[in-house]
Design a protein around this motif. Sequence first.
Motif, short mmCIF file in Angstrom:
data_model
loop_
_atom_site.label_atom_id
_atom_site.label_comp_id
_atom_site.label_asym_id
_atom_site.label_seq_id
_atom_site.Cartn_x
_atom_site.Cartn_y
_atom_site.Cartn_z
N PHE A 17 0.94 -1.48 0.21
CA PHE A 17 -0.01 -0.13 -0.28
C PHE A 17 0.81 1.15 -0.25
CE2 PHE A 17 -2.47 3.23 1.90
CZ PHE A 17 -3.63 2.94 1.55
N GLY A 18 1.66 1.34 0.86
CA GLY A 18 2.83 2.26 0.95
C GLY A 18 3.30 2.62 -0.44
N ASN A 19 3.76 1.49 -1.26
CA ASN A 19 4.20 1.76 -2.53
C ASN A 19 3.83 2.63 -3.32
OD1 ASN A 19 6.92 0.72 -1.80
ND2 ASN A 19 6.37 -1.69 -2.13
N GLY A 20 2.32 1.76 -2.99
CA GLY A 20 1.54 2.07 -4.37
C GLY A 20 0.90 3.70 -3.83
N PHE A 21 1.03 3.36 -2.85
CA PHE A 21 0.60 5.09 -2.17
C PHE A 21 1.71 6.31 -2.82
CE2 PHE A 21 0.54 9.06 0.73
CZ PHE A 21 -0.52 9.33 0.54
N ALA A 22 3.47 5.64 -2.99
CA ALA A 22 4.26 6.84 -3.04
C ALA A 22 3.92 6.99 -5.05
CB ALA A 22 5.39 5.71 -3.89
N THR A 23 3.30 5.61 -6.17
CA THR A 23 2.88 6.48 -6.95
C THR A 23 1.75 7.35 -7.29
OG1 THR A 23 3.04 4.19 -7.73
CG2 THR A 23 1.54 5.70 -9.61
N PHE A 24 0.91 7.68 -6.24
CA PHE A 24 0.32 8.17 -6.14
C PHE A 24 1.13 9.96 -5.68
CE2 PHE A 24 -2.75 11.38 -2.99
CZ PHE A 24 -3.77 11.45 -3.70
N ILE A 75 6.35 -0.11 11.58
CA ILE A 75 6.16 -0.43 9.87
C ILE A 75 5.58 -0.24 9.06
CG2 ILE A 75 5.84 -2.56 9.97
CD1 ILE A 75 8.88 -1.17 8.68
N GLY A 76 4.02 -0.16 9.71
CA GLY A 76 2.66 0.06 8.41
C GLY A 76 2.67 1.95 8.31
N PHE A 77 3.16 2.78 9.49
CA PHE A 77 3.27 4.34 9.34
C PHE A 77 4.60 4.71 8.42
CE2 PHE A 77 0.20 5.48 12.64
CZ PHE A 77 -0.81 5.23 11.81
N LEU A 78 5.41 4.06 9.09
CA LEU A 78 7.60 3.79 8.10
C LEU A 78 7.10 3.67 7.09
CD1 LEU A 78 9.75 5.23 9.19
CD2 LEU A 78 10.58 2.50 9.67
N PHE A 79 6.37 3.47 6.45
CA PHE A 79 6.30 2.50 4.95
C PHE A 79 5.79 3.49 4.50
CE2 PHE A 79 6.29 -2.02 5.65
CZ PHE A 79 7.37 -2.29 5.58
N LEU A 80 4.35 4.34 4.81
CA LEU A 80 4.27 5.52 4.22
C LEU A 80 4.86 6.49 4.45
CD1 LEU A 80 0.63 5.55 5.68
CD2 LEU A 80 1.07 4.73 2.95
N LEU A 81 5.74 6.77 5.37
CA LEU A 81 6.57 8.29 5.60
C LEU A 81 7.68 7.96 4.00
CD1 LEU A 81 6.68 8.43 9.30
CD2 LEU A 81 6.27 9.94 7.90
N TYR A 82 7.91 6.43 3.72
CA TYR A 82 8.86 6.15 2.92
C TYR A 82 8.40 7.14 1.39
CZ TYR A 82 12.08 2.79 5.94
OH TYR A 82 12.54 2.64 7.18
N ALA A 83 7.43 6.11 1.66
CA ALA A 83 6.76 6.40 0.14
C ALA A 83 6.17 8.21 0.09
CB ALA A 83 5.39 6.10 0.23
N ILE A 84 6.54 8.81 0.80
CA ILE A 84 5.05 10.32 0.84
C ILE A 84 7.20 11.16 0.33
CG2 ILE A 84 5.09 12.82 1.79
CD1 ILE A 84 3.54 10.49 3.72
N PHE A 85 7.85 10.87 0.90
CA PHE A 85 9.15 11.66 0.69
C PHE A 85 9.37 10.90 -0.90
CE2 PHE A 85 9.07 11.67 5.10
CZ PHE A 85 9.23 13.28 5.59
N ARG A 86 9.51 9.71 -0.94
CA ARG A 86 10.06 9.14 -2.17
C ARG A 86 9.36 10.15 -2.94
NH1 ARG A 86 9.36 3.82 -1.04
NH2 ARG A 86 8.12 3.55 -2.45
N GLY A 87 7.85 10.38 -3.16
CA GLY A 87 7.07 10.22 -4.01
C GLY A 87 7.14 11.78 -4.73
N LEU A 88 8.54 12.81 -3.68
CA LEU A 88 7.84 14.06 -3.55
C LEU A 88 9.74 14.49 -3.91
CD1 LEU A 88 6.41 15.68 -0.54
CD2 LEU A 88 5.45 15.44 -2.68
N GLU A 89 10.53 13.11 -4.50
CA GLU A 89 11.74 13.00 -4.60
C GLU A 89 12.70 14.16 -3.93
OE1 GLU A 89 12.92 14.37 -8.85
OE2 GLU A 89 11.41 14.25 -9.39
N GLN A 90 12.37 13.63 -2.98
CA GLN A 90 13.16 13.73 -1.21
C GLN A 90 13.28 12.17 -0.51
OE1 GLN A 90 10.46 16.49 0.67
NE2 GLN A 90 10.30 17.64 -0.91
N ALA A 91 13.87 11.46 -1.41
CA ALA A 91 14.41 9.83 -1.01
C ALA A 91 15.85 10.27 0.43
CB ALA A 91 14.33 9.44 -2.14
#
Length: 450
Positions: A288-295, A367-383
């Motif tokens: 779900f986090g990986n999908g959210f990165a696309t969103f 870990i569920g929240f951490l996956f989302l945090l990873y996704a947000i910063f990755r999706g904004l090109e702030q990896a």
Amino acid sequence: MNVDLTHGSIFRGLLRFSLPLMAGNLLQQLYNLVDTFVVGRYCGEIALAAVGSAFSVMILLTSIVTGLCMGSGVVVSQLFGQKDDAGVRKAVGNAFVLIAGVSALLTILSYALLPVMMTLLRIPPEAQGVLSRYLLIVFIGIIPTFLYNFGACMLRAVGNSTAPLVFLLISSLTNVALDFLFVAVLPWGVAGAAVATLISQVLSGFLCLGYVFRVPALTPSQHDLHPDRALFRRIFSVSAMTSIQQSIMNFGILCVQSLVNSFGLAAMAAFTAGVKIDSLAYSPAQDFGNGFATFVAQNQGANQPQRLRHGIRTAFLLSGGFCLIVSTLVAIFAEPLLLVFLKNASAESLSIGVTYLRTEGLCYIGIGFLFLLYAIFRGLEQAGMSIVLTVLSLGLRVVLSYAFAPHFGMMAIWLAIPAGWLIADIVGFVVMGRRGLMRSASNKTGKSAC
């Protein structure tokens, strides 16, 4: 079918896009779950412990490739959100050349450094031969793993999460059938499980990549394979940071695996089974986090900060609720779940595994929240921020484990895992508030300071 996540219902769009991702990861877990099940049932505890260590090694190696694929997918998603069709094809071509080269180099290094890996993992002498035979075969799968993950990430970047699921379903069913044939029917032992996994990886890799290069929106021309300096730097920057983040994550896991191995074969077998259950339990949250990165990336490219803000709230509610339910189920059914893998193992292994799951498994929301945090910063090109959170989570886990396990035993390792998640989550939420995430989201290029 492509899903444009910049329009329509956020809730329905996220679920429609993420459900195939979740199903796909569950099937991917099947590769190693079936290996674990068949090896544990037919080859014994030593073989099971060796396969568990091999899993940690392969996750570390393939995370480099997977991270590069995920990072390049962010760039493709943003270009897709901007409706830059030529840019999408150019990005696909440049990313393919970059990651193919890295995958080939990684395969060569894996064989060259196999003795070093065996030493660092502190493998007991009785398991070294089994592990070596397994790894010599599965190292071949690094290239097919690249082919599948690259194709899957490119398709998901433009909103198609269904096609990769179909290819993974075909290869997973193949893996199941071959596992039982090569191990349970034919006397090939652990080597048979490795061959079954390799054949399945080759199948999924070529099917997925072949499909990608039949999709006009993604098919690069020969000219698109030539490096475009600005685009290549952008892809490399995002991909390298994501790859580093994935590698740090799995290196930390490998360090913990090494420490667990020092407690003997019973602990190794219990940890192997527990990690498999973990992977199955919280993999939907990860996907779900990986999908959210696309969103995030598509809406970043489309410059829709309000929609992004709403999506973040929705995502945390969905992921948090799911993780709480799964934690409860794992805690209640810890012993029956472990018996799937540890039927012929010692009572000591079962006891260790139950303690592990009822300690670490109750904290999946971290870990569920951490996956989302990873996704947000990755999706904004702030990896880079994702790397910081990974270092905090895994670094703290490793430090606490190695500092306290000699005094308090394995319980120190089990408690260190959720402690790392908690600290990383707190830091991630603080950064989201203090660094003006929504202000960053309004920058169309997604390259504001983080």
